[in-house]
Design a protein around this motif. Structure first.
Motif, PDB file in Angstrom:
ATOM      1  N   PHE A  86       0.854  -1.196   0.000  1.00  0.00           N
ATOM      2  CA  PHE A  86       0.000   0.000   0.000  1.00  0.00           C
ATOM      3  C   PHE A  86       0.882   1.235   0.000  1.00  0.00           C
ATOM      4  O   PHE A  86       1.636   1.473   0.948  1.00  0.00           O
ATOM      5  CB  PHE A  86      -0.912  -0.007   1.216  1.00  0.00           C
ATOM      6  CG  PHE A  86      -1.716   1.268   1.384  1.00  0.00           C
ATOM      7  CD1 PHE A  86      -2.558   1.707   0.369  1.00  0.00           C
ATOM      8  CD2 PHE A  86      -1.625   2.017   2.551  1.00  0.00           C
ATOM      9  CE1 PHE A  86      -3.293   2.879   0.519  1.00  0.00           C
ATOM     10  CE2 PHE A  86      -2.361   3.179   2.710  1.00  0.00           C
ATOM     11  CZ  PHE A  86      -3.195   3.618   1.694  1.00  0.00           C
ATOM     12  N   LEU A  87       0.814   2.015  -1.074  1.00  0.00           N
ATOM     13  CA  LEU A  87       1.597   3.239  -1.213  1.00  0.00           C
ATOM     14  C   LEU A  87       0.687   4.432  -0.937  1.00  0.00           C
ATOM     15  O   LEU A  87      -0.099   4.848  -1.791  1.00  0.00           O
ATOM     16  CB  LEU A  87       2.197   3.318  -2.621  1.00  0.00           C
ATOM     17  CG  LEU A  87       3.146   2.170  -2.984  1.00  0.00           C
ATOM     18  CD1 LEU A  87       3.596   2.300  -4.435  1.00  0.00           C
ATOM     19  CD2 LEU A  87       4.346   2.134  -2.038  1.00  0.00           C
ATOM     20  N   ASP A  88       0.790   4.959   0.274  1.00  0.00           N
ATOM     21  CA  ASP A  88      -0.048   6.087   0.674  1.00  0.00           C
ATOM     22  C   ASP A  88       0.568   7.394   0.169  1.00  0.00           C
ATOM     23  O   ASP A  88       1.792   7.535   0.111  1.00  0.00           O
ATOM     24  CB  ASP A  88      -0.165   6.112   2.203  1.00  0.00           C
ATOM     25  CG  ASP A  88      -1.346   6.958   2.678  1.00  0.00           C
ATOM     26  OD1 ASP A  88      -2.131   7.416   1.827  1.00  0.00           O
ATOM     27  OD2 ASP A  88      -1.490   7.143   3.894  1.00  0.00           O
ATOM     28  N   GLU A  89      -0.293   8.327  -0.190  1.00  0.00           N
ATOM     29  CA  GLU A  89       0.122   9.637  -0.738  1.00  0.00           C
ATOM     30  C   GLU A  89       1.072   9.450  -1.925  1.00  0.00           C
ATOM     31  O   GLU A  89       2.135  10.068  -2.010  1.00  0.00           O
ATOM     32  CB  GLU A  89       0.744  10.512   0.356  1.00  0.00           C
ATOM     33  CG  GLU A  89      -0.209  10.847   1.481  1.00  0.00           C
ATOM     34  CD  GLU A  89      -1.502  11.526   1.020  1.00  0.00           C
ATOM     35  OE1 GLU A  89      -1.579  11.986  -0.131  1.00  0.00           O
ATOM     36  OE2 GLU A  89      -2.450  11.596   1.830  1.00  0.00           O
ATOM     37  N   ILE A  90       0.659   8.598  -2.859  1.00  0.00           N
ATOM     38  CA  ILE A  90       1.456   8.309  -4.050  1.00  0.00           C
ATOM     39  C   ILE A  90       1.674   9.560  -4.888  1.00  0.00           C
ATOM     40  O   ILE A  90       2.672   9.687  -5.608  1.00  0.00           O
ATOM     41  CB  ILE A  90       0.770   7.208  -4.897  1.00  0.00           C
ATOM     42  CG1 ILE A  90       1.649   6.732  -6.049  1.00  0.00           C
ATOM     43  CG2 ILE A  90      -0.574   7.686  -5.432  1.00  0.00           C
ATOM     44  CD1 ILE A  90       2.790   5.874  -5.610  1.00  0.00           C
ATOM     45  N   GLY A  91       0.768  10.527  -4.768  1.00  0.00           N
ATOM     46  CA  GLY A  91       0.891  11.761  -5.538  1.00  0.00           C
ATOM     47  C   GLY A  91       2.091  12.592  -5.158  1.00  0.00           C
ATOM     48  O   GLY A  91       2.500  13.494  -5.908  1.00  0.00           O
ATOM     49  N   ASP A  92       2.711  12.305  -3.988  1.00  0.00           N
ATOM     50  CA  ASP A  92       3.889  13.057  -3.545  1.00  0.00           C
ATOM     51  C   ASP A  92       5.196  12.348  -3.867  1.00  0.00           C
ATOM     52  O   ASP A  92       6.266  12.801  -3.459  1.00  0.00           O
ATOM     53  CB  ASP A  92       3.810  13.310  -2.030  1.00  0.00           C
ATOM     54  CG  ASP A  92       2.652  14.219  -1.664  1.00  0.00           C
ATOM     55  OD1 ASP A  92       2.343  15.123  -2.460  1.00  0.00           O
ATOM     56  OD2 ASP A  92       2.045  14.023  -0.594  1.00  0.00           O
ATOM     57  N   MET A  93       5.135  11.235  -4.600  1.00  0.00           N
ATOM     58  CA  MET A  93       6.359  10.508  -4.940  1.00  0.00           C
ATOM     59  C   MET A  93       7.178  11.302  -5.962  1.00  0.00           C
ATOM     60  O   MET A  93       6.630  11.766  -6.963  1.00  0.00           O
ATOM     61  CB  MET A  93       6.018   9.128  -5.515  1.00  0.00           C
ATOM     62  CG  MET A  93       7.229   8.317  -5.937  1.00  0.00           C
ATOM     63  SD  MET A  93       6.799   6.650  -6.538  1.00  0.00           S
ATOM     64  CE  MET A  93       6.523   5.802  -4.984  1.00  0.00           C
ATOM     65  N   PRO A  94       8.483  11.463  -5.741  1.00  0.00           N
ATOM     66  CA  PRO A  94       9.325  12.189  -6.707  1.00  0.00           C
ATOM     67  C   PRO A  94       9.274  11.534  -8.087  1.00  0.00           C
ATOM     68  O   PRO A  94       9.202  10.306  -8.204  1.00  0.00           O
ATOM     69  CB  PRO A  94      10.730  12.088  -6.090  1.00  0.00           C
ATOM     70  CG  PRO A  94      10.490  11.855  -4.622  1.00  0.00           C
ATOM     71  CD  PRO A  94       9.238  11.052  -4.543  1.00  0.00           C
ATOM     72  N   VAL A  95       9.360  12.355  -9.142  1.00  0.00           N
ATOM     73  CA  VAL A  95       9.218  11.857 -10.518  1.00  0.00           C
ATOM     74  C   VAL A  95      10.257  10.796 -10.871  1.00  0.00           C
ATOM     75  O   VAL A  95       9.911   9.792 -11.502  1.00  0.00           O
ATOM     76  CB  VAL A  95       9.265  13.041 -11.513  1.00  0.00           C
ATOM     77  CG1 VAL A  95       9.284  12.530 -12.953  1.00  0.00           C
ATOM     78  CG2 VAL A  95       8.061  13.958 -11.291  1.00  0.00           C
TER      79      VAL A  95
END
Length: 502
Positions: free
Chosen positions: A243-252
């Motif tokens: 489960f990857l929470d806050e995936i939108g904040d992962m660096p490109v």
């Protein structure tokens, strides 16, 4: 006991003994399968599911302890019994420590055999009944801890049920505090991977280098301080769910590495060129608008479509206010147990404040507020005085609305919340008390006593209303002693006064 619905596997290299055991159990309705070696028994466990396994402890090719471990790995709910000679009792005791239900000594007494198998069948039957009850209550009020009875939550729970059995990647969207990780756990727990790891990682809590290391691990010498092998979260989750929470904040740059893993099902530890195969279901969550992130190039479009094979949106609490009483009752019960408190309800002013508040922090904010109030409470009823200084709920202006609805149960005593939902269940079963008691997991006599208590409460309320709250007059009407009536009135939180009207 009728054993017709239970499947029994008997593993014994003495074929005559295995057949005698099978015949004894088949007479009382058990469906028996025989394997005459340890390896044959292991193959049967791979090919089929059994409720009960009886295995000889000493076999030349594969002993009973190995069978026990294999059976428990395949299905932890299987009841396993070991059969042993008198000289192997110490080993049989070790088997019990490793999860065996019990042991039997040779020559097996067939009466004792049927008795222990019947007890095992009863335990299995009870566990099945509990799971069925939980399933039925989940249908009414929630799904694996995802609590709600509003139309929007019914939609969420229905989607969870449809999504869970698949292997599809799921993108869970919702504001902070709406319960995204809880939904992810519910998906995992009801999936074929439920006996494998559930591994969670918050992508916003770490910088790029640390997140890279957390996801993929490293080899010794990969960087300064890396003195030993470290497995990443993908390896730990192998066979299960990541489960990857806050995936939108992962660096490109890490998004590109994640995409390669999803495409090839393999990871490379930092400092290694050797691929490691992984089989992981990906669940991800975000409170961000990822389509806006696609437009400004802060999130990769190809990864976005990989992650959102299907989506699940969790509504904010302000869009499902009717769930607040159910959530409040759930959390108060939890915190009473955790903190050894005895809170029985919430005072009317606080109840109306909670119903009117928008809860920007959603369920997490509600939960935290209730825990704080339960810890500080001294009189068993949560009120505005139990809120921390400066809390927004203290300053709210709210209407005096007593209309009967689930939302207006917020803050009412837990007995009132219980009564509302028991009555809903009675309506669902068309007044069938036996079925209602079964659904609620209580005895029919207990349900009958609850209903009689509610009728008495209604009579007492009516008597107090007619006597303008006067204890003595109400007692006369009810043909009760004033002291007894006073005790019941206090128990149920009814306002009372004496002859002088105070």
């Amino acid at each position: 006991m009728d054993g017709e619905q239970f499947k029994v596997l008997i593993i014994d290299d003495e074929e005559a003994h295995a057949e005698a055991v099978a015949e004894s159990l088949q007479r009382v309705g058990y469906a028996c399968t025989i394997a005459t070696s340890g390896k044959a028994g292991a193959a049967r466990i791979d090919d089929d599911e059994f409720d009960i396994i009886l295995t000889d402890l000493r076999m030349p090719d594969m002993d009973g302890l190995a069978i026990l471990r294999k059976a428990k790995q395949a299905n932890p709910a299987t009841e396993v019994f070991v059969i042993t000679g008198h000289g192997d009792v110490k080993t049989a005791v070790e088997a019990i420590k490793q999860g065996a239900a019990n042991y039997l000594t040779k020559p097996v007494d067939m009466g004792e055999l049927r008795a222990v198998v019947d007890k095992a069948a009863e335990r299995i039957r009870l566990a099945q009944a509990n799971r069925e009850l939980k399933r039925q209550l989940d249908e009414k009020f929630g799904f694996e801890g995802v609590v709600g009875n509003s139309p929007k939550m019914h939609e969420v729970i229905e989607r969870l049920r449809n999504i869970a059995p698949t292997s599809a990647a799921v993108l869970i969207q919702g504001e902070t505090g709406t319960g995204k990780e809880l939904a992810a756990k519910a998906i995992h727990t009801n999936s074929p991977r439920k006996n494998k790891p559930f591994v969670a990682l918050n992508c916003t809590a770490l910088n790029e280098n640390l997140l890279d290391d957390e996801l993929f691990g490293h080899e010794p010498g990969a960087f300064t301080g890396a003195d030993r092998i470290r497995k990443g979260r993908f390896e730990y989750a192998n066979g299960g769910t990541l489960f990857l929470d806050e995936i939108g904040d992962m660096p490109v740059p890490l998004q590109a590495k994640l995409l390669r893993v999803l495409e090839n099902n393999e990871v490379f530890r930092i400092g290694s060129n050797e691929p490691i195969k992984v089989n992981v279901r990906i669940l991800s969550a975000t409170h961000r608008d990822l389509e806006a992130a696609l437009a400004d190039k802060s999130f990769r479009q190809d990864l976005y479509y990989r992650l959102k094979v299907t989506t699940l949106r969790l509504p904010p609490l302000r869009e499902r206010r009717e769930d607040i009483p159910l959530l409040a009752a759930h959390f108060i019960k939890e915190f009473n147990q955790r903190h050894n408190k005895h809170v029985s309800g919430i005072a009317e002013p606080l109840r109306r404040a909670m119903a009117s508040y928008d809860w920007p922090g959603n369920v997490r904010e509600l939960r935290n507020n209730l825990e704080s109030m339960v810890v500080q409470d001294q009189d068993g009823v949560l009120g505005l005085n139990d809120l921390q200084e400066g809390d927004t709920l203290r300053r709210l202006q709210f209407p005096d609305n007593h209309a009967a609805s689930p939302a207006n149960l917020v803050g009412r005593p837990l007995t009132e919340v219980e009564r509302y939902y028991v009555q809903q269940c009675l309506e669902m079963t068309n007044g069938n008390r036996e079925e209602t008691a079964r659904l609620l997991g209580i005895g029919e006599r207990t349900l009958y006593r609850m209903i009689q208590d509610w009728k008495l409460q209604d009579r007492i309320k009516q008597a107090f209303a007619e006597a303008d709250g006067n204890l003595e007059e109400a007692a006369k009407t009810l043909n009760m002693k004033p002291a007894a009536l006073e005790r019941k009135a206090k128990k149920w939180g009814m306002p009372i006064h004496g002859k002088d009207g105070h």
